[in-house]
Write a protein that holds these residues in place. Structure first.
Motif, short mmCIF file in Angstrom:
data_model
loop_
_atom_site.label_atom_id
_atom_site.label_comp_id
_atom_site.label_asym_id
_atom_site.label_seq_id
_atom_site.Cartn_x
_atom_site.Cartn_y
_atom_site.Cartn_z
N THR A 161 -5.25 -1.99 -0.78
CA THR A 161 -6.14 -0.91 -1.22
C THR A 161 -6.54 -1.05 -2.69
OG1 THR A 161 -4.21 0.48 -1.68
CG2 THR A 161 -5.27 0.74 0.47
N ARG A 162 -5.86 -1.92 -3.44
CA ARG A 162 -6.19 -2.12 -4.85
C ARG A 162 -7.10 -3.33 -5.05
NH1 ARG A 162 -2.21 0.52 -8.47
NH2 ARG A 162 -0.83 1.76 -7.18
N HIS B 54 -3.42 -9.23 -2.56
CA HIS B 54 -4.19 -8.35 -3.45
C HIS B 54 -5.59 -8.12 -2.88
CE1 HIS B 54 -6.94 -8.17 -7.17
NE2 HIS B 54 -6.47 -6.97 -6.99
N GLY C 276 -3.63 0.32 -12.46
CA GLY C 276 -4.55 0.55 -11.37
C GLY C 276 -4.63 -0.60 -10.38
N GLY C 277 -4.11 -1.78 -10.78
CA GLY C 277 -4.22 -2.97 -9.94
C GLY C 277 -2.86 -3.51 -9.52
N LYS D 33 -9.47 -4.21 -8.17
CA LYS D 33 -8.82 -3.80 -9.41
C LYS D 33 -8.15 -5.03 -10.04
CE LYS D 33 -9.66 0.65 -8.94
NZ LYS D 33 -10.48 1.40 -9.90
N ASP E 45 0.82 -1.22 0.00
CA ASP E 45 0.00 0.00 0.00
C ASP E 45 0.85 1.27 0.00
OD1 ASP E 45 -2.34 -1.39 -0.10
OD2 ASP E 45 -2.78 -1.27 2.05
N ASP F 127 0.53 2.63 -13.68
CA ASP F 127 0.29 2.68 -12.24
C ASP F 127 -0.13 1.28 -11.79
OD1 ASP F 127 -0.41 3.26 -9.60
OD2 ASP F 127 -2.46 3.80 -10.19
N PHE F 128 0.79 0.55 -11.18
CA PHE F 128 0.44 -0.77 -10.65
C PHE F 128 1.32 -1.07 -9.44
CE2 PHE F 128 3.57 -1.54 -14.08
CZ PHE F 128 4.58 -2.18 -13.37
#
Length: 633
Positions: free
Chosen positions: A370-371, A366, A418-419, A374, A343, A458-459
């Protein structure tokens, strides 16, 4: 058992002398399948005492063969993975060949063979009966059915060291497309090998129907509705009222042979019209039996996913219970720490032996971070063909290379946007690609192959490997800068042999998998006493196999356990009534014994033993040094 084997070997020796030396036909002395094969080999002029010369083809030719049989190889990979741990533990090897006997893939351990034998069982070698005589692969191809060839039943005398069990693979239309074989040392009785091969092939043949049969009505049927959706359901596809495709279970429902595909009529098999199955989920066959199931139109229904590829894209999913680590207090604490690191935007590296549950840990991480919700993009760096890793990871533009998909491919890194990106077996990533991955991780930006505008990414990153990356650094197989980029926080998954209470673990997994069957206490003790080199994956596979090979409500004792468990001594009770040794002290002794055995197995090579155990060399030196000190004190 030993006496029966000795008597069987004597009879086989007599049969060989009668056939090869006296020119007789030892009818009844060997299975008819073996005798037919011997006669074919003899007529072709093969010399039984000659040393076979089996050399794998060059890498380029093997690549071409694998590409030609890509569908078979892809649909079989899950079964090879599942069987590989069990095969490695029993000194066996699992082999997939094409319809001519060329080996496409091999997993497990061939340690019982000399170097020439190991070469002969490598991908690219050929085991066609016409070339190397009677053998399970080649003879199964000729006979078109499952074959076991044990020891001296092989036509060529040097192959007498092998015990092989092979089952041919057929596509939905009845064409033989390959063979799955389990081979091992002939001095060991591999009692369940043929059953395991048949189960694996049933799963492979079932997957061939996942993409549907074009312009046909596919019936999924079974007398027991609980078995619908499994590899034991009958699959029959009709086009214009004729049976054009079926799996073995479907053919067996009606006593049909594959030669009747294209000829058998729907009205000759079923009393009820097809609409009855659509409306009521049941129909009667011509024998008056009620068959449960459903109908799928080849064009109307969505295609089912094929066998699990080396790449999966999903939201958080529940872990597969059979292979999942128990999230006890220690693992819960590890998950909590790893979640905080992830995180914070930092990568997590999960290390541990094959089968310890690294991917399950990553998926649970996962699910809790927080993802969650996603994308979770899992890439097995060891399973992707080397030439495709770069294109699949980084994407490419239209026309970037021959065979490139029209309109290009965005690549897996962008799918993880995003994930979470999970790079499994990153220790097997080709050295040439490591700098490019490092650059993407540093800049969080990638440029697709063939040009194109750079894309911001962004991952969160989770990596996993069964290899000791520190050793790989010293050997030049892994870049130090990439290692320090992915190893901000490391989680080590302990091997099953280090589990403090394997008996409770066995009972817990059996409750999940046993489906009402009873596991006798002596069998539980035998299972708990084994070290399980394939870890939770191997234990889960063993328990699932016991379920598959037994009837519902069966009572399973030690006699049904795999042969490699029969010589295992059950763990001694650790209660105070037995002695003063505490469970912790017993576990320490077991751990030290396992370490010393690993060093012995590796010929005294401490580095190799440490890699085998999944620990660092310094840890191994320290633990063995303490053990020695304790004995001398």
């Amino acid at each position: 058992m030993a006496q029966q084997q000795s008597q069987s070997d004597r009879h086989l020796g007599q049969a060989r002398r009668a056939f090869f030396e006296q020119g007789g036909a030892p009818v009844g002395k060997v299975p008819d399948t073996i005798l037919r094969s011997w006669l074919r080999c003899q007529r072709s002029g093969l010399a039984a005492e000659s040393a076979p010369h089996i050399e794998p083809v060059p890498a380029a030719r093997l690549k071409e063969m694998r590409e030609r049989h890509e569908k078979l190889w892809r649909l079989a990979r899950a079964e090879l993975e599942l069987l590989s741990s069990d095969a490695a533990a029993t000194g066996s090897i699992v082999i997939l060949t094409d319809e001519d006997g060329w080996i496409l893939d091999a997993e497990g351990s061939a340690s019982f063979l000399d170097r020439a034998g190991r070469v002969a069982l490598m991908p690219g070698a050929c085991w066609n009966e016409a070339q190397v005589g009677t053998n399970a692969i080649g003879t199964a191809i000729v006979e078109g059915r499952s074959v076991v060839v044990h020891g001296g039943e092989h036509y060529l005398a040097p192959h007498g060291i092998l015990s092989c069990s092979a089952c041919p693979v057929f596509d939905p239309y009845g064409l033989q497309v390959g063979v799955l074989d389990i081979s091992g040392d002939s001095t060991v009785r591999h009692m369940h090998a043929l059953g395991l091969a048949r189960l694996a092939v049933a799963n492979i043949e079932h997957r061939y129907f996942d993409e549907g049969i074009p312009d046909a009505e596919l019936l999924r049927l079974h007398r027991d509705p609980a078995l619908l959706g499994t590899a034991r359901e009958g699959l029959l596809a009709f086009r214009g009222g004729r049976l054009i495709a079926a799996n073995q279970a479907g053919l067996q429902l009606f006593g049909l042979e594959r030669s009747e595909l294209g000829r058998a009529a729907y009205t000759a098999l079923f009393e009820d019209a097809l609409g009855k199955l659509r409306d009521d989920g049941v129909l009667l066959d011509r024998q008056g039996r009620a068959l449960y199931g459903r109908v799928e139109d080849g064009q109307a229904r969505p295609k089912r996913p094929a066998a699990r590829p080396p790449i999966t894209v999903s939201s958080a999913v529940a872990p597969p219970s059979a292979d999942a680590p128990l999230f006890d207090a220690l693992l819960e604490a590890e998950l909590g720490r790893a979640r905080r690191v992830l995180d914070a935007g930092l990568p997590v590296l999960v290390q541990g032996e094959t089968g310890t549950g690294k991917e399950v840990f990553a998926r649970e991480l996962h699910r809790r971070c927080t993802r969650a919700g996603k994308p979770f993009v899992a890439v097995n760096c060891a399973a992707l063909p080397e030439g495709l890793i770069e294109a699949e990871l980084f994407g490419y533009e239209d026309g970037a290379f021959t065979g490139a998909r029209k309109h290009g491919n965005p690549g897996l890194l962008r799918q993880a946007d995003g994930g979470v990106l999970f790079l499994d077996e990153i220790g097997d990533m080709p050295l040439a690609l490591q700098p490019r991955l490092l650059r993407v991780l540093q800049e969080r930006e990638l440029s697709p192959l063939g040009g194109g505008k750079p894309v911001k990414l962004d991952f969160a990153l989770i990596c996993a490997t069964h290899r000791e990356l520190e050793a790989a650094l010293g050997e030049g197989r892994f870049r130090p800068d990439l290692y320090y980029r992915i190893a901000h926080h490391t989680v080590r998954m302990a091997p099953l042999r280090a589990h403090a209470d394997r008996a409770t673990l066995v009972r817990s997994l059996w409750q999940q998998l046993g489906q009402g069957r009873q596991l006798m206490p002596d069998a539980q003790a035998q299972l708990a006493a084994y070290d399980w080199p394939g870890n939770l994956r191997q234990l889960g596979a063993c328990l699932r196999t016991l379920v598959a090979l037994s009837e519902p409500s069966a009572v399973i004792g030690v006699e049904l356990l795999p042969s490699y468990l029969h010589d295992v001594r059950p763990l001694a009770p650790t209660s105070s009534a037995v002695g003063k040794q505490t469970p912790a002290a017993s576990l320490e002794a077991m751990a030290e014994a396992a370490m010393r055995q690993a060093v012995a197995d590796c010929g005294g090579n401490v580095s190799q033993a440490a890699r085998k155990l999944g620990i660092s060399r310094s840890t191994l030196y320290r633990r063995l040094g303490q053990g020695a000190h304790g004995r001398h004190a």
